[in-house]
Design an enzyme around this catalytic site. Structure first.
Site, PDB file in Angstrom:
ATOM      1  N   LEU A 180      25.337 -28.864 -15.579  1.00 33.33           N
ATOM      2  CA  LEU A 180      24.389 -28.404 -14.565  1.00 33.33           C
ATOM      3  C   LEU A 180      23.444 -27.395 -15.205  1.00 33.33           C
ATOM      4  CD1 LEU A 180      23.325 -27.999 -11.649  1.00 33.33           C
ATOM      5  CD2 LEU A 180      25.125 -26.262 -11.360  1.00 33.33           C
ATOM      6  N   ILE A 182      20.769 -24.814 -14.184  1.00 23.72           N
ATOM      7  CA  ILE A 182      20.188 -24.064 -13.060  1.00 23.72           C
ATOM      8  C   ILE A 182      18.884 -23.425 -13.533  1.00 23.72           C
ATOM      9  CG2 ILE A 182      20.532 -22.229 -11.380  1.00 23.72           C
ATOM     10  CD1 ILE A 182      23.526 -22.567 -11.708  1.00 23.72           C
ATOM     11  N   GLY A 187      12.337 -29.316 -18.404  1.00 27.19           N
ATOM     12  CA  GLY A 187      13.316 -30.315 -18.817  1.00 27.19           C
ATOM     13  C   GLY A 187      13.658 -30.328 -20.292  1.00 27.19           C
ATOM     14  N   GLN A 210       6.694 -27.983 -12.722  1.00 29.10           N
ATOM     15  CA  GLN A 210       7.727 -28.173 -13.746  1.00 29.10           C
ATOM     16  C   GLN A 210       8.468 -29.481 -13.527  1.00 29.10           C
ATOM     17  OE1 GLN A 210      10.163 -24.621 -13.596  1.00 29.10           O
ATOM     18  NE2 GLN A 210       9.043 -23.710 -15.303  1.00 29.10           N
ATOM     19  N   CYS A 362       4.763  -7.273 -22.546  1.00 29.43           N
ATOM     20  CA  CYS A 362       6.170  -7.662 -22.630  1.00 29.43           C
ATOM     21  C   CYS A 362       6.682  -7.596 -24.065  1.00 29.43           C
ATOM     22  CB  CYS A 362       6.366  -9.059 -22.057  1.00 29.43           C
ATOM     23  SG  CYS A 362       6.257  -9.130 -20.249  1.00 29.43           S
TER      24      CYS A 362
END
Length: 400
Positions: A180, A182, A187, A210, A362
């Site tokens: 899974l 999340i 992809g 996305q 950042c």
């Protein structure tokens, strides 16, 4: 532009009032970080319009970001400036009116669940759906929008392959297992895991843009992709991975998030959590980042994360490679600027300055060591046997 941010960012343009002397309080605060107003060094602030002083003093981080985007001031090396500002902790030293605004923002984030199911889609619409052409230009060929791993790599492509392979090896993926993902993004990890490790992947995202690309890239593979919030997931999976999504969960939802992951994970399974973190608890998210880049975001501190895991998961491994995000962001910024000529027909100059400010501030955040990048390997308490932590000893082989 392809989103509502086109209306948020309309540069007002300098009004040619830079002659006013900077307020002493601002000059003194910046001096703590060795930043000068209208200095000559690459990290100094060069003011184009004196209105920048008022906007910064009254709104601090938010005013600084908005006035930069509007062209009120410039800096040759924003990354170097922000490293100095954050090492001097000026983000925690707001004066007067700005301090009150930050206190109120911290109160808002403590009182309200900003990451509820009803609000979860906002970050997808405001950031991830801004335009796939921007991210295609900025990121590697797999469009991996998270920190690369630079231990052995010399370029972005290899660094992201190494990161993906490290994740798969830490999870001890075996052919035929179910994984899974999340927050599967475009992809890239789902395809990599399916192709290289033979697993069946279920991926979820809250971004329509996305999902559209992810479905194209994973066509023909044992990959199922959905537009879905993590809280509504059902089923059982051998392994779970979440890369760059936990930053959108929010402190009030940590319990629900980890309870959901534990419910979905097989008793002998492994869960890898890849997340940005901060060196200490923060009362609020940076106001400019929260308003214009990642609405409703919240970076965890070590104490907040460990507290949410206690009684739910065993921490098998906690790997910090935060400095690698500095290098990753600097390369993203270079690629974004290099692509601007072909992007300019769809986005205005305000968007360019917004994205530049975001990426370089950042980079300074991680260089200052306030920002961390963590990969945790977690297991359910009933898992049998031990776990041996994995670190790559050589670059991963690039897929043909």
């Amino acid at each position: 532009m392809h989103s509502e941010q086109a209306t948020l960012y309309r540069p007002q343009g300098p009004q040619h009032r830079p002659a006013a002397a900077p307020p002493p309080v601002l000059r003194e605060l910046l001096a703590r970080a060795d930043v000068q107003i209208n200095g000559t060094r690459p990290w100094d602030m060069r003011v184009n319009d004196a209105r920048a002083f008022r906007r910064i003093l009254t709104q601090w981080s938010l005013g600084a970001g908005e006035s930069y985007v509007d062209g009120d001031w410039d800096c040759e090396r924003l990354d170097m400036m922000f490293e100095r500002l954050l090492r001097a902790e000026l983000d925690r030293t707001a004066p007067g009116t700005a301090k009150l605004r930050l206190l109120l923002e911290g109160l808002r984030q403590r009182l309200f669940n900003l990451q509820s199911v009803e609000r979860a889609h906002q970050v997808g619409e405001r950031h991830y759906d801004v335009g796939n052409d921007v991210f295609e230009a900025m990121l590697d060929s797999r469009m991996i929008y998270s920190c690369a791993y630079w231990e052995h790599a010399q370029d972005l492509e290899q660094a992201q392959v190494d990161k993906l392979e490290m994740i798969c090896r830490k999870l001890e993926l075996k052919p035929g297992e179910t994984l899974l993902d999340i927050g599967c993004g475009w992809g890239g990890l789902a395809r990599f895991a399916a192709e290289r490790h033979g697993v069946h992947v279920t991926g979820i995202t809250i971004s329509k843009e996305q999902l559209a690309i992810a479905e194209q890239r994973c066509a023909g593979l044992p990959v199922t992709l959905r537009l879905q919030d993590y809280r509504s997931l059902q089923g059982r999976f051998d392994k779970i991975v979440s890369v760059g999504m936990f930053e959108h969960v929010g402190l009030k939802n940590y319990g629900v998030y980890f309870d959901t992951a534990r419910r979905l994970l097989a008793p002998d399974g492994l869960f890898l959590l890849h997340s940005i973190g901060v060196d200490r608890r923060a009362p609020h998210t940076d106001p400019w980042i929260e308003r214009y880049i990642f609405p409703n975001g919240k970076l965890p501190s070590p104490v907040e994360l460990a507290g949410a895991l206690e009684g739910r998961f065993v921490v098998e491994d906690w790997h910090n490679f935060g400095p690698d995000y500095d290098r990753t962001l600097m390369i993203w910024a270079e690629r974004f600027e290099a692509a601007w000529l072909r992007l300019a027909s769809h986005y205005d100059e305000g968007f360019r300055r917004m994205f530049r400010y975001y990426l370089l501030s950042c980079a300074g955040f991680f260089r200052s060591r306030q920002g961390q990048l963590w990969q945790l390997v977690l297991s359910r308490p009933e898992r049998r046997g031990g776990y041996r932590s994995f670190r790559p000893s050589a670059p991963a082989e690039r897929p043909a």
